[in-house]
Structures are given as C-alpha cells and as structure tokens.
Motif scaffolding. Structure first.
Motif, PDB file in Angstrom:
ATOM      1  N   VAL A 174       0.857  -1.181   0.000  1.00 31.68           N
ATOM      2  CA  VAL A 174       0.000   0.000   0.000  1.00 31.68           C
ATOM      3  C   VAL A 174       0.899   1.239   0.000  1.00 31.68           C
ATOM      4  CG1 VAL A 174      -1.782   1.281   1.234  1.00 31.68           C
ATOM      5  CG2 VAL A 174      -1.801  -1.218   1.281  1.00 31.68           C
ATOM      6  N   HIS A 175       0.592   2.177  -0.882  1.00 33.14           N
ATOM      7  CA  HIS A 175       1.357   3.417  -0.952  1.00 33.14           C
ATOM      8  C   HIS A 175       0.424   4.616  -1.039  1.00 33.14           C
ATOM      9  CE1 HIS A 175       5.299   1.568  -1.222  1.00 33.14           C
ATOM     10  NE2 HIS A 175       4.772   0.678  -2.046  1.00 33.14           N
ATOM     11  N   TYR A 176       0.956   5.761  -0.688  1.00 29.03           N
ATOM     12  CA  TYR A 176       0.155   6.983  -0.608  1.00 29.03           C
ATOM     13  C   TYR A 176       0.836   8.112  -1.378  1.00 29.03           C
ATOM     14  CZ  TYR A 176      -2.128   4.552   3.261  1.00 29.03           C
ATOM     15  OH  TYR A 176      -2.793   3.636   4.036  1.00 29.03           O
ATOM     16  N   LYS A 177       0.003   8.986  -1.915  1.00 30.89           N
ATOM     17  CA  LYS A 177       0.471  10.250  -2.477  1.00 30.89           C
ATOM     18  C   LYS A 177      -0.545  11.334  -2.150  1.00 30.89           C
ATOM     19  CE  LYS A 177       3.066   8.415  -6.434  1.00 30.89           C
ATOM     20  NZ  LYS A 177       4.372   8.493  -5.760  1.00 30.89           N
ATOM     21  N   VAL A 178      -0.038  12.552  -2.031  1.00 34.67           N
ATOM     22  CA  VAL A 178      -0.901  13.726  -1.883  1.00 34.67           C
ATOM     23  C   VAL A 178      -0.829  14.480  -3.200  1.00 34.67           C
ATOM     24  CG1 VAL A 178      -1.332  15.863  -0.631  1.00 34.67           C
ATOM     25  CG2 VAL A 178      -0.513  13.828   0.595  1.00 34.67           C
TER      26      VAL A 178
ATOM     27  N   TYR B 277       3.272  17.779 -12.986  1.00 42.68           N
ATOM     28  CA  TYR B 277       2.739  17.264 -14.243  1.00 42.68           C
ATOM     29  C   TYR B 277       1.705  18.242 -14.789  1.00 42.68           C
ATOM     30  CZ  TYR B 277       4.913  12.847 -12.884  1.00 42.68           C
ATOM     31  OH  TYR B 277       5.817  11.879 -12.517  1.00 42.68           O
ATOM     32  N   THR B 278       1.676  18.357 -16.108  1.00 44.24           N
ATOM     33  CA  THR B 278       0.728  19.272 -16.722  1.00 44.24           C
ATOM     34  C   THR B 278       0.125  18.675 -17.981  1.00 44.24           C
ATOM     35  OG1 THR B 278       0.447  21.478 -17.707  1.00 44.24           O
ATOM     36  CG2 THR B 278       2.604  20.455 -17.956  1.00 44.24           C
ATOM     37  N   SER B 279      -1.107  19.034 -18.249  1.00 42.54           N
ATOM     38  CA  SER B 279      -1.727  18.784 -19.545  1.00 42.54           C
ATOM     39  C   SER B 279      -0.897  19.480 -20.616  1.00 42.54           C
ATOM     40  CB  SER B 279      -3.158  19.344 -19.536  1.00 42.54           C
ATOM     41  OG  SER B 279      -3.635  19.585 -20.849  1.00 42.54           O
TER      42      SER B 279
ATOM     43  N   ARG C  26      -9.601   6.965 -18.705  1.00 43.52           N
ATOM     44  CA  ARG C  26      -8.346   7.580 -19.180  1.00 43.52           C
ATOM     45  C   ARG C  26      -7.589   8.223 -18.029  1.00 43.52           C
ATOM     46  NH1 ARG C  26      -7.441  12.807 -21.295  1.00 43.52           N
ATOM     47  NH2 ARG C  26      -9.630  13.165 -21.821  1.00 43.52           N
ATOM     48  N   LEU C  27      -8.312   8.930 -17.160  1.00 44.82           N
ATOM     49  CA  LEU C  27      -7.634   9.560 -16.010  1.00 44.82           C
ATOM     50  C   LEU C  27      -7.212   8.529 -14.976  1.00 44.82           C
ATOM     51  CD1 LEU C  27      -6.980  12.600 -15.622  1.00 44.82           C
ATOM     52  CD2 LEU C  27      -8.548  12.097 -17.479  1.00 44.82           C
ATOM     53  N   ARG C  28      -7.957   7.431 -14.878  1.00 45.06           N
ATOM     54  CA  ARG C  28      -7.514   6.354 -13.982  1.00 45.06           C
ATOM     55  C   ARG C  28      -6.188   5.775 -14.483  1.00 45.06           C
ATOM     56  NH1 ARG C  28     -11.077   3.742 -10.845  1.00 45.06           N
ATOM     57  NH2 ARG C  28     -12.755   3.954 -12.393  1.00 45.06           N
ATOM     58  N   ALA C  29      -6.075   5.597 -15.799  1.00 41.75           N
ATOM     59  CA  ALA C  29      -4.823   5.101 -16.371  1.00 41.75           C
ATOM     60  C   ALA C  29      -3.678   6.067 -16.107  1.00 41.75           C
ATOM     61  CB  ALA C  29      -4.995   4.868 -17.881  1.00 41.75           C
ATOM     62  N   LEU C  30      -3.959   7.362 -16.233  1.00 40.40           N
ATOM     63  CA  LEU C  30      -2.940   8.377 -15.960  1.00 40.40           C
ATOM     64  C   LEU C  30      -2.464   8.296 -14.507  1.00 40.40           C
ATOM     65  CD1 LEU C  30      -2.735  11.527 -14.659  1.00 40.40           C
ATOM     66  CD2 LEU C  30      -1.303  10.917 -16.608  1.00 40.40           C
ATOM     67  N   LEU C  31      -3.389   8.177 -13.580  1.00 36.29           N
ATOM     68  CA  LEU C  31      -3.021   8.112 -12.164  1.00 36.29           C
ATOM     69  C   LEU C  31      -2.257   6.832 -11.843  1.00 36.29           C
ATOM     70  CD1 LEU C  31      -6.342   9.498 -10.643  1.00 36.29           C
ATOM     71  CD2 LEU C  31      -4.121  10.640 -10.655  1.00 36.29           C
ATOM     72  N   ARG C  32      -2.654   5.722 -12.446  1.00 36.13           N
ATOM     73  CA  ARG C  32      -1.903   4.482 -12.240  1.00 36.13           C
ATOM     74  C   ARG C  32      -0.467   4.638 -12.740  1.00 36.13           C
ATOM     75  NH1 ARG C  32      -6.682   0.303 -14.137  1.00 36.13           N
ATOM     76  NH2 ARG C  32      -7.435  -0.265 -12.048  1.00 36.13           N
ATOM     77  N   ASN C  33      -0.319   5.295 -13.867  1.00 35.58           N
ATOM     78  CA  ASN C  33       1.011   5.531 -14.407  1.00 35.58           C
ATOM     79  C   ASN C  33       1.854   6.366 -13.453  1.00 35.58           C
ATOM     80  OD1 ASN C  33       2.433   7.908 -16.419  1.00 35.58           O
ATOM     81  ND2 ASN C  33       3.117   5.790 -16.612  1.00 35.58           N
ATOM     82  N   ILE C  34       1.275   7.409 -12.888  1.00 38.54           N
ATOM     83  CA  ILE C  34       2.013   8.261 -11.956  1.00 38.54           C
ATOM     84  C   ILE C  34       2.395   7.481 -10.704  1.00 38.54           C
ATOM     85  CG2 ILE C  34       1.777  10.253 -10.413  1.00 38.54           C
ATOM     86  CD1 ILE C  34       0.243  11.661 -12.647  1.00 38.54           C
ATOM     87  N   PHE C  35       1.473   6.690 -10.169  1.00 31.95           N
ATOM     88  CA  PHE C  35       1.791   5.911  -8.975  1.00 31.95           C
ATOM     89  C   PHE C  35       2.855   4.858  -9.261  1.00 31.95           C
ATOM     90  CE2 PHE C  35      -1.604   7.737  -6.524  1.00 31.95           C
ATOM     91  CZ  PHE C  35      -1.275   7.446  -5.204  1.00 31.95           C
TER      92      PHE C  35
ATOM     93  N   VAL D  78       2.639  15.585  -5.193  1.00 32.70           N
ATOM     94  CA  VAL D  78       2.677  15.722  -6.644  1.00 32.70           C
ATOM     95  C   VAL D  78       1.677  16.780  -7.093  1.00 32.70           C
ATOM     96  CG1 VAL D  78       2.326  14.519  -8.843  1.00 32.70           C
ATOM     97  CG2 VAL D  78       3.355  13.311  -6.901  1.00 32.70           C
ATOM     98  N   ALA D  79       2.128  17.711  -7.943  1.00 31.36           N
ATOM     99  CA  ALA D  79       1.271  18.776  -8.464  1.00 31.36           C
ATOM    100  C   ALA D  79       0.803  18.414  -9.871  1.00 31.36           C
ATOM    101  CB  ALA D  79       2.019  20.103  -8.484  1.00 31.36           C
ATOM    102  N   LEU D  80      -0.489  18.635 -10.122  1.00 37.00           N
ATOM    103  CA  LEU D  80      -1.087  18.360 -11.422  1.00 37.00           C
ATOM    104  C   LEU D  80      -1.805  19.614 -11.911  1.00 37.00           C
ATOM    105  CD1 LEU D  80      -2.764  14.945 -10.513  1.00 37.00           C
ATOM    106  CD2 LEU D  80      -0.594  15.247 -11.688  1.00 37.00           C
TER     107      LEU D  80
END
Length: 332
Positions: A88-92, A166-168, A252-261, A269-271
C-alpha cells in the motif's frame, strides 16, 4: 490511435502480475466532507482545505505543539508509506485547474448550448481565438494569485513543496503551471520541472480548445517543459467529429493516475489540468464531486493498493457526436 472511435487503451500502465487500486482517503481535507460547499470553498484561506486535527504520530513528532498542521500531516503521511515491502502506498495530489482561458469567455458569451453545438467547433470568432485556448488576463492573474498562495504557504504554513509537477499539454495548463510555480523558493532537491502528460488533457474531440498544439510549438512557447517518453509531434487523440464519453474520460484519467503511482517516486505531486479531467480524476478515485473555479486548487490524499493480477477490464461508452443546434440556438 487516430480516432477516439477506437478507444484509448485505458487499462494501460498495468502488468499481468498486478494492478493498482486507487482510492481517496477521507477525513483529512474539507473537500472530502459532503458538508463543504464547493462554491464557497477558498483554497487560499482554508490552507488547501487541510482539517485542523491531530494524528497518531503527533506525540513523538511534535511533543511541544510547535509544528504547523502541514508539517504534522506530512510526517503522518510519510510514516504511513514507510513500511518496507508494503503493498500500500500513498500520495498527496495538489490538483489545480488552469486559469480562465479564452474558450471560457466564449462559452459564457454564447451560452453552453450554442457553444457545444456550434462555436466550440470553430477556431475563434474573428475577434478572439480559442483553439488550444490561451489564458486571458484574468486567467494570468488567477495563476499569479496561486503563486502568491504557495509563496506564503511554503514559508508560513510549511506546506511541503511538490516533488514532481505534471501538466496537460494544452497551453492554458502549461502557462498556469509556469506562472504558479516559477520563481518560488523551492528546495534544490525538488526544482520546478514540469512534465507534459498526454492523458492529463481535457475531454477529447469536437472542441478546438481541447486540440493540442504540436510538440514543437509547445516547446517553443514553454522551453522549460519536459515531455513524457513517446510524446508525439502531432496530436494523436483529438478528432473533429466525436466527443469522448464520460466513462471513457474517467478510465483515461484512472490510467494516468496508475502511471504516476507506478513511476513517480515523489509523494507530493502537483497536477495542472482541466475542469472535466479533474472531475474524471475524482470519479476514478471515488472522491465526491468537487467542481473547481478557474484557477482553483484542491489537495487529495490517495491510497494505492497493489492487487494481484491484471486490472479488470472496465466497459466504457463510445464517443458521441456533437449535439445538433436545431433552430434558434445560435443567436450571436
């Protein structure tokens, strides 16, 4: 992919051995609480919504009660994530919406129905341009206000500086990130080096404001950015005839978040993203709906559980055509 009629591989960034289950951890931020009204939420005056409370780690970390709320929260979260071999891991996540863009001005002027069915398909109206919309003077001011918030929060509230940015790829988000974080007194270990992520962009298709510029044009306008590996010269996702469905946007955003984690070692992490994509991100995390005004920011504590086996295939709806204007909708 050349068309969103062929869905993006939304279950990317997982392996056959395991997948990440992402969820919001509630009880730490006001925006998690259903009693918090998003229309009245002020990220600056509310300390990014961090709730004034105690943590189990306070007794040893802050026995004299001299640490700030953010210092105690940071210590608590890092201890949560510190167990060796933990699955289990965490990010803010510090999630920011871009400042006001020229497309926001146009939609407000024409009205949403006319915008969606007609004006959003054009590059502009002869007076202003909104394809890959840039910030308005108001949007620039909103981003500078966020910069002032961070400058004060870093020195007074002792908020931890983001360890990654990270930015669009859309101009309004890159510009917002640059204005927000540039020239801040950041730690040498965590400089502001924004990474452009293709999947962090707004809903795909139809609206020209959501069609990105070429990689070369982005680089010319914003020399400080870094592109994620494989970022192509031309926009591979936007098409003029079809708009991405809500369920596809969420995955699509779930995939993006999985990639970041899976790839980002930093915990804070700033988005920099968009209203629709932030809403999709919150849906993917099981967070309550929390719409942001242009230039708004929220923080979210996210838990990632490593689960065995590949990620389940989530059915998504196909893209939809732009609505028909009918008669009498386009008045201006």
């Amino acid at each position: 992919m050349n068309s969103i009629s062929s869905p993006f591989p939304v279950n990317a960034f997982t392996s056959t051995e395991y997948h990440l289950q992402l969820s919001t951890v509630t009880g730490f931020f006001q925006q998690d609480d259903n009693a918090t009204d998003p229309d009245r939420f002020d990220y600056a005056s509310s300390n990014l919504g961090l709730i004034n409370r105690t943590y189990p780690s306070d007794l040893l970390f802050d026995p004299t009660g001299t640490k700030t709320q953010w210092q105690r929260f940071e210590h608590f979260v890092r201890k949560l994530d510190a167990n060796p071999g933990n699955s289990v891991h965490y990010k803010v996540l510090f999630v920011g919406r871009h400042g006001e863009g020229y497309h926001n001005v146009a939609e407000a002027f024409y009205g949403t129905p006319a915008w969606n069915c007609y004006w959003s398909k054009l590059d502009g109206n002869g007076t202003i341009t909104w394809s890959d919309a840039h910030l308005t003077p108001t949007g620039i001011k909103q981003a500078l206000n966020t910069n002032a918030f961070w400058r004060h929060a870093l020195s007074e509230a002792k908020i931890p500086a983001p360890e990654a940015y990270y930015t669009s790829p859309l101009d309004r988000c890159v510009a917002t990130a640059n204005l927000t974080y540039a020239d801040l007194p950041l730690p040498h270990s965590c400089p502001f080096r924004p990474i452009v992520k293709e999947l962090l962009r707004e809903a795909l298709g139809v609206h020209t404001c959501d069609r990105r510029s070429t990689r070369s044009a982005i680089r010319a306008a914003h020399p400080s950015v870094t592109f994620e590996p494989g970022f192509p010269e031309q926009d591979p996702l936007w098409v003029p005839e079809l708009r991405e469905s809500t369920s596809h946007h969420t995955e699509r955003l779930r995939a993006l978040l999985r990639n970041i984690f899976a790839t980002e070692p930093g915990m804070f992490v700033a988005l920099s993203s968009h209203s629709g994509s932030i809403a999709a991100m919150l849906r993917a995390l099981g967070h309550r709906p929390f719409p942001l005004q242009t230039g708004g920011v929220i923080a979210v504590l996210v838990r990632a559980d490593r689960a065995p086996g590949p990620a389940p295939v989530v059915p998504v709806d196909p893209p939809v055509p732009a609505p028909d204007c009918g008669s009498g909708v386009v008045q201006k």
